[in-house]
Design a protein around this motif. Structure first.
Motif, PDB file in Angstrom:
ATOM      1  N   SER A 315      26.457 -57.502  49.266  1.00 37.94           N
ATOM      2  CA  SER A 315      26.097 -56.867  50.542  1.00 37.94           C
ATOM      3  C   SER A 315      26.695 -57.618  51.730  1.00 37.94           C
ATOM      4  O   SER A 315      26.808 -57.072  52.810  1.00 37.94           O
ATOM      5  CB  SER A 315      24.577 -56.798  50.675  1.00 37.94           C
ATOM      6  OG  SER A 315      24.051 -58.113  50.692  1.00 37.94           O
ATOM      7  N   THR A 680      20.110 -54.178  41.023  1.00 38.74           N
ATOM      8  CA  THR A 680      20.312 -54.809  42.317  1.00 38.74           C
ATOM      9  C   THR A 680      19.602 -56.152  42.304  1.00 38.74           C
ATOM     10  O   THR A 680      18.481 -56.272  41.796  1.00 38.74           O
ATOM     11  CB  THR A 680      19.827 -53.904  43.470  1.00 38.74           C
ATOM     12  OG1 THR A 680      19.961 -54.618  44.689  1.00 38.74           O
ATOM     13  CG2 THR A 680      18.380 -53.476  43.304  1.00 38.74           C
ATOM     14  N   ILE A 700      24.751 -55.232  44.264  1.00 36.11           N
ATOM     15  CA  ILE A 700      24.501 -54.128  43.325  1.00 36.11           C
ATOM     16  C   ILE A 700      25.504 -54.300  42.200  1.00 36.11           C
ATOM     17  O   ILE A 700      26.699 -54.500  42.443  1.00 36.11           O
ATOM     18  CB  ILE A 700      24.702 -52.756  43.983  1.00 36.11           C
ATOM     19  CG1 ILE A 700      23.623 -52.529  45.042  1.00 36.11           C
ATOM     20  CG2 ILE A 700      24.647 -51.639  42.958  1.00 36.11           C
ATOM     21  CD1 ILE A 700      23.803 -51.244  45.819  1.00 36.11           C
TER      22      ILE A 700
END
Lengths: 708, 275
Positions: A315, A680, A700
Motif C-alpha cells: 500500500s 491482506t 494485498i
C-alpha cells in the motif's frame, strides 16, 4: 397411497414426454438412422433440451442425439446406407452426421459398441472417445470407453481408417501399440467381450421393482422409506426405469466413477440372480489393464512437483530515510518445489526435497556461483533443502543427511523449536530449512529417546539489509559479515537430546540443547587501519544451553498444549531468559452452521518471556532479541470453513511488549490440485517493535499453488 | 499461520463402516420375532476382525454441479484386546493432502488421536471432532463412521421385506438413540436399517434428522466374503439433492498380521507411510 403415487408418476412421465416432443418440434434435426432392434432399454436424450425418450424398433435416430443403454440392455441401430452398430449394455454415445464429409461420427462416452460396414471402400462410420482429435473407422470393429479411456479394435483383420481435422489416411499403426495390446489381451480370441448373449431364459426388459413380502402397515411404511414398492404397478416400474431407484442410479454413477469393477460386480450379481444373461468374460479386465498402464505411467514420473506463485502489492512505498531500500511496491515470487522418497527396501530409504526460486525482490539471492553455499544468509536460486538417508529397525531409527527437524508442542509457536532454521527473507511467509544432522531414535514402548548431532549450523535467513522487511534499519551503509562456527567441540556443534512419549492421555516432551544458537547476535568489530577505526558488524552464533518441557492433551473438545524453556548464553554474549507458551485449539461446529459455515477452527497461543540476564559482553551490539517474536504475545488463527473447498481465515499476532500487531485476513479456495489464496496483511506498532518497522508494508497478496 | 485442520479426527472410521462391520456389517439369520437388539448384537459379534488393512478410493460428488473430488486412502486397524483398538490412516492423493495421516489409539476407554501434516513436519494431538460433523467433506459423519454403537441405540425389529436387488429377505430394524442427548450428539432422531436375514449384512440405512425428516440414505453393495466375514466393497451415501459420497475398497486384508510399528507414532512422524 401406492395407487395415487403411481397415478402421479404416470402423469409426470406423460407430461415429460409432451415437453420433450414440444422441444423436438422447436429444434428440428436431421434423421440419420433408425433403431433396428432393442433388448432391454434404449434411451434417447435430446440435444439442447433435457428430453428423454425410450426408443423402440423403427424409431428414428436424430443428428447429435445421445443414446444410452441400461444394464442388461443391448440395441442395434442402422446408420447411413450400409452400417450397423450394436450398442452394448451400460453404454452412452452421441452420433453426429458430418455433412461436409458425408460421414457419421460416434462419440463413445461410456460402454462398448460393435460396428459393421457392409459396403465397399472407406467406412461410413467413425468412432472416437472423449477426445475428438482422432476418429477411427473400419469395416468391422469393436470400441470401448471406460473411465475416460478409449479403445478401438478392428475385427477380422479389417483395415483401420483414421481421420482428424488435419489429415486422414490408412494405417494400422496409427493406433498406438499400447491400445492394440490392451485390446488384444482382453480379447485374445478376437471375440467380442461384454456383449450380452441370450440364453433360453428371456432377458427381462426392465428390472422389476423389489416387492414387499409381508404387508403389515409398518412394512408398507418401511417400503416407502426405503424406496421400494409394495405393489409393483406398471407406472411405478416405468418411473423406476426412467428415474431409477436411488440405488440403481447411484450404482450407475459409481460405475461411471470407478469403472469396470463396479460394473463387473453388478454383472456378477445379475448373473447370480439368474436373470438369464450370460456374459463372456475372458482375460484380464479392462480395469486391470488400465491399472497396469497407469503403473507404467507412474513409474515414469520420479518427482513430486508443486508450483507456487505469489504477487504482493504494497500500500505504500518503503521508508526513504534510511539506506538503499528496495523501492518496489510490487513483488512477484515463483517457486518450483520438487522432491521424492526412494525406498530401497522395507528398512532403508533416501528422501530429498529442493526448490527453484525466483523473485523480483532486490538483492535477495546469492550469485549463481555460490549456489551450493548452504549456510549463506541469502537465498539461492536452486536450494537443496533435504537429502537424508533413513535406516529403520524394530527398536531404532538411524538418519543422517540434511533434513527439516521440528520439535515442540505448539501449533504456531514452540520455544524449544529454536534450533530449527527458517528462511525469513519474507518474514510473513517463512520457509523451513533443513539442518545437517545425524540422529538416532530409540523406541521403548510409547516413549522415544532421540539424540541429534548437528555438526554444521544452518543459520536463519533474515531479510537482507536492502529489504523493506529488515528490522535493522540504519543510516549507515554497514557491512554485515557472518562468523559461522567451525570445528567439532561442544561450542561449535549443536546437540539435542529429546525424550518424547505418551502417558495419562497426555503427550510429554523433554529436551536438552547445547551448541551455537541458530539465531545470531551482532558483534561490532573495530579495526584500526591507517589510524582510522573501521567498524564491521558480524553475525555470530553464540553457544547456548537450554532445557525445555512440554505437553499436549485434550479436555472435552479442546486440545491444550504448553511449553516451558530456560536458556543460558555463554559469557553474556546473548540474553539468558525463560520462555513459556500455552495454548489451545478448538473447533466450533454448532452455532457456525447458523451462519452457513461448516465450522470455525480456532487456535490461540500465548508466548511470554522473562529476561533473566541481558546481553552484557562489550562490543556486542544486538542480542537475538529481534529474532524472538513471542516475548509477550497473543498469537492465533481462526479458520472459517464454509465447505471443503472454501475457507476464510483471520490470523493475528498481538505483541503486547511493543504494542504492535500483525493481522491477516484471507480467503482460500481449493479446486482439485490447485489452491488459490487472497489475503491482506496489516502491521502497526511502536517504532522499536518489529511490527512497527513494517507499518509501511501493509499489502494485498495473491498466492496460487498447483500440485502435480 | 494457516493450517490444515480438518477434523480428520474420526477418520479411522471411514473404514469401520466398510470394514469392521458395525454399521455395514451384518449377520446371521433370525426371524423378526427375534428382538432387534439381539440381531444387532449378533451382527457385531460375528463381524469383528483382529486386523484390517484397506485401500480405498473416495469420490465426493456435488449433485448440482456434478463436480467430483477424489481421494485415495489407506487404513490399517488392529484390535489387540476386546475394548482396545489402534488404527492409522493416511491419504495418498490428491497431492494437496498426500501424506496427511491420522493415528488413533483407543485403550481402556481412553481415546488418543494425532494428526500428521507433512508441511508442518510434526505429529499433533487433536481432540475428537464433534460426532455429527461430516468427515473430511464426505457425507459420512464421524458418528456414521464409528459403526453401530449398540450401547447407545435401541433396536426394534419391525418386520420383513425383500432386500434390494433381490438379495433375499431383510429385517426392517429401527435404531433409535437411547436418549435425547445422544440423539443431539449424532444429529439423528432415528435410523431405519435393512438387514439381510441370511447373511445378516446391512444393505441400506435411511437416516432421519432431529425433526424426523428423511436426511440421507446409505447403501452398501458389492459384498465380499472373506473367511466368515462379510464386507461391502462399495458404500454410497446419498444426501438427497446435495451431495453423494462413494467409497470404494480397492483392496482389503482381514486378520493378516500387521507390524505393530504401523500403529506407532514414528510411522507417521518418520514418514514411513510415504512411499
Amino acid at each position: 397411497m401406492a395407487i395415487k403415487a403411481s397415478l402421479l408418476l404416470s402423469l409426470f412421465i406423460l407430461s415429460s414426454s409432451l415437453i420433450a416432443q414440444d422441444f423436438t418440434r422447436r429444434v428440428p434435426r436431421v434423421r440419420i438412422g433408425s433403431v433396428k432392434k432393442v433388448s432391454g432399454s434404449l434411451v434417447g436424450l435430446g440435444r439442447s433440451d433435457r428430453s428423454l425418450t425410450y426408443l423402440g424398433r423403427g424409431d428414428q435416430i436424430l443428428d447429435k442425439q445421445t443414446l444410452i443403454t441400461r444394464s442388461s440392455s443391448q440395441a442395434i441401430i442402422k446408420l447411413g446406407y450400409q452400417s450397423e452398430v450394436i450398442i452394448g449394455e451400460n453404454s452412452k454415445l452421441t452420433i453426429t452426421f458430418m455433412q461436409g464429409k458425408n460421414r457419421y461420427l460416434i462419440r463413445l462416452l461410456q460402454g462398448v459398441i460393435r460396428g459393421t460396414y457392409n459396403g465397399a471402400g472407406k467406412p461410413e462410420v467413425y468412432v472416437t472417445g472423449n477426445s475428438l482429435d482422432k476418429n477411427y473407422g473400419s469395416s468391422q470393429y469393436d470400441a470401448l470407453s471406460r473411465s475416460g479411456r478409449f479403445y478401438f479394435k478392428p475385427r477380422n483383420k479389417s483395415p483401420v481408417y483414421k481421420f482428424s481435422t488435419s489429415k486422414e489416411g490408412r494405417s494400422q499403426l496409427e493406433i498406438s501399440r499400447e491400445e492394440i495390446e490392451l485390446l488384444s489381451q482382453s480379447d485374445p480370441n478376437q471375440k467380442p467381450v461384454y456383449f450380452l448373449k441370450k440364453t433360453k431364459a428371456k432377458v427381462k426388459k426392465k428390472e422389476a421393482a423389489p416387492t414387499v413380502v409381508s404387508s403389515s402397515s409398518a412394512v408398507s411404511e418401511a417400503a416407502a422409506i426405503f424406496g421400494l414398492s409394495e405393489t409393483a404397478t406398471t407406472a411405478v416400474e416405468e418411473a423406476s426405469s426412467i428415474f431409477g431407484s436411488s440405488e440403481a442410479s447411484n450404482r450407475d454413477e459409481a460405475a461411471n466413477i470407478f469403472g469396470d469393477e463396479v460394473l463387473e460386480s453388478k454383472i456378477k450379481e445379475k448373473f447370480s440372480d439368474n436373470t438369464g444373461v450370460l456374459l463372456e468374460k475372458k482375460g484380464p479386465t479392462f480395469r486391470e489393464l488400465e491399472v497396469a498402464a497407469k503403473k507404467k505411467k507412474e513409474a515414469k514420473n520420479p518427482l513430486d512437483l508443486s508450483l507456487y506463485l505469489k504477487s504482493t502489492l504494497y500500500s505504500s512505498a518503503p521508508r526513504e530515510d534510511v539506506g538503499n531500500v528496495d523501492p518496489q511496491s510490487f513483488h512477484q515470487d515463483a517457486r518450483l518445489n520438487f522432491g521424492n522418497k526412494y525406498s530401497f527396501n522395507d528398512v532403508e530409504s533416501l528422501t530429498f526435497s529442493a526448490w527453484l526460486d525466483i523473485s523480483n525482490r532486490k538483492e535477495v539471492y546469492n550469485d549463481i556461483g555460490e549456489t551450493f553455499d548452504l549456510q549463506s544468509s541469502k537465498r539461492n536460486y536452486l536450494y537443496l533443502n533435504e537429502l537424508y538417508y533413513t535406516y529403520t529397525t524394530r527398536d531404532m531409527d538411524i538418519q543422517f543427511g540434511k533434513k527439516i527437524l521440528k520439535t515442540g508442542k505448539g501449533i504456531i509457536y514452540s520455544p524449544s523449536d529454536s534450533f530449527s532454521p527458517a528462511d525469513g527473507t519474507v518474514p510473513t511467509a517463512p520457509l523451513f530449512l533443513g539442518n545437517f544432522f545425524i540422529s538416532a531414535d530409540y523406541y521403548l514402548g510409547d516413549w522415544t529417546l532421540t539424540g541429534i548431532l548437528l555438526p554444521t549450523v544452518v543459520p536463519n535467513k533474515s531479510p537482507t539489509q536492502n529489504s523493506r522487511w529488515t528490522t535493522l534499519y540504519s543510516d549507515l551503509d554497514y557491512q554485515l559479515e557472518q562468523d559461522l562456527p567451525s570445528g567439532f567441540s561442544t561450542r561449535e556443534t549443536q546437540f539435542l537430546l529429546k525424550l518424547e512419549g505418551t502417558k495419562w492421555g497426555t503427550d510429554w516432551l523433554f529436551t536438552f540443547f547445547n551448541g551455537p544458537n541458530t539465531n545470531p547476535v551482532i558483534r561490532n568489530d573495530i579495526q584500526v587501519i591507517n589510524n582510522t577505526p573501521t567498524f564491521t558488524l558480524i553475525q555470530e552464533h553464540v553457544p547456548i544451553t537450554y532445557l525445555s518441557a512440554g505437553f499436549s492433551t485434550t479436555l472435552k473438545g479442546f486440545e491444550l498444549h504448553g511449553e516451558f524453556l530456560t536458556q543460558n548464553a555463554e559469557d553474556g554474549r546473548d540474553d539468558s531468559f525463560t520462555a513459556m507458551m500455552i495454548g489451545f485449539r478448538y473447533v466450533m461446529d454448532n452455532w457456525p452452521k447458523k451462519l452457513g459455515l461448516n465450522n470455525i477452527d480456532f487456535v490461540l497461543e500465548h508466548g511470554r518471556e522473562t529476561l533473566r540476564s541481558p546481553q552484557s559482553q562489550p562490543f556486542y551490539a544486538l542480542s537475538s532479541l529481534n529474532a524472538r517474536f513471542y516475548q509477550n504475545s497473543w498469537v492465533g488463527t481462526m479458520i472459517f470453513n464454509v465447505n471443503d473447498s472454501l475457507s476464510f481465515n483471520y490470523d493475528f499476532h498481538f505483541d503486547l511488549k511493543y504494542n504492535g500487531s500483525a493481522q491477516i485476513l484471507g480467503a482460500n479456495y481449493n479446486s482439485g490440485s490447485s489452491q488459490y489464496r487472497l489475503k491482506t496483511e496489516v502491521f502497526s506498532g511502536d517504532e522499536e517493535s518489529n511490527f512497527g518497522k513494517w507499518d509501511l508494508n501493509d499489502n494485498i497478496t495473491f498466492e496460487y499453488v498447483i500440485n502435480y | 499461520m494457516e493450517f490444515f485442520m480438518p477434523s480428520l479426527s474420526a477418520s479411522l472410521i471411514l473404514s469401520f463402516c466398510l470394514s469392521s462391520g458395525f454399521l455395514c456389517a451384518p449377520l446371521q439369520a433370525a426371524k423378526c420375532d427375534k428382538e432387534g437388539n439381539a440381531i444387532m448384537k449378533e451382527q457385531d459379534k460375528r463381524q469383528s476382525a483382529k486386523t484390517e488393512e484397506e485401500k480405498q478410493k473416495i469420490v465426493i460428488q456435488d449433485v448440482k454441479s456434478k463436480k467430483k473430488e477424489e481421494r485415495d486412502l489407506v487404513r490399517f486397524g488392529i484390535k489387540p484386546k476386546e475394548n482396545d483398538s489402534r488404527s492409522v490412516l493416511y491419504f495418498n492423493s490428491p497431492a494437496t493432502i498426500k501424506g496427511a495421516g491420522l493415528l488413533s489409539w483407543k485403550e481402556q476407554g481412553e481415546e488418543n488421536q494425532w494428526l500428521y501434516i507433512p508441511e508442518i513436519k510434526k505429529l499433533q494431538r487433536i481432540a475428537s471432532g464433534s460426532r455429527k460433523e461430516y468427515f473430511m467433506g464426505t457425507d459420512f459423519t464421524y458418528a456414521d463412521l464409528e459403526g453401530e454403537n449398540l450401547k447407545k441405540n435401541n433396536y426394534t425389529c419391525q418386520g420383513e421385506m425383500a432386500c434390494p436387488n433381490k438379495q433375499g429377505q431383510c429385517y426392517i430394524i429401527e435404531a433409535k438413540p437411547i436418549n435425547e442427548s445422544e440423539s443431539r450428539n449424532i444429529g439423528y432422531s432415528k435410523r431405519m436399517l435393512l438387514v439381510n436375514k441370511d447373511k445378516l449384512i446391512t444393505h441400506k440405512i435411511v437416516f432421519f434428522d432431529l425433526k424426523g425428516a428423511k436426511l440421507k440414505t446409505a447403501e452398501y453393495v458389492q459384498w465380499e466374503q472373506i473367511g466368515k466375514l462379510w464386507r461391502p466393497n462399495l458404500a454410497i451415501m446419498d444426501r438427497h439433492g446435495v451431495q453423494k459420497t462413494f467409497i470404494k475398497v480397492n483392496s482389503r486384508k482381514l486378520n493378516k498380521p500387521i507390524d505393530d510399528l504401523v500403529f506407532e507414532k514414528r510411522f507417521l512422524e518418520k514418514e514411513m507411510h510415504i512411499k
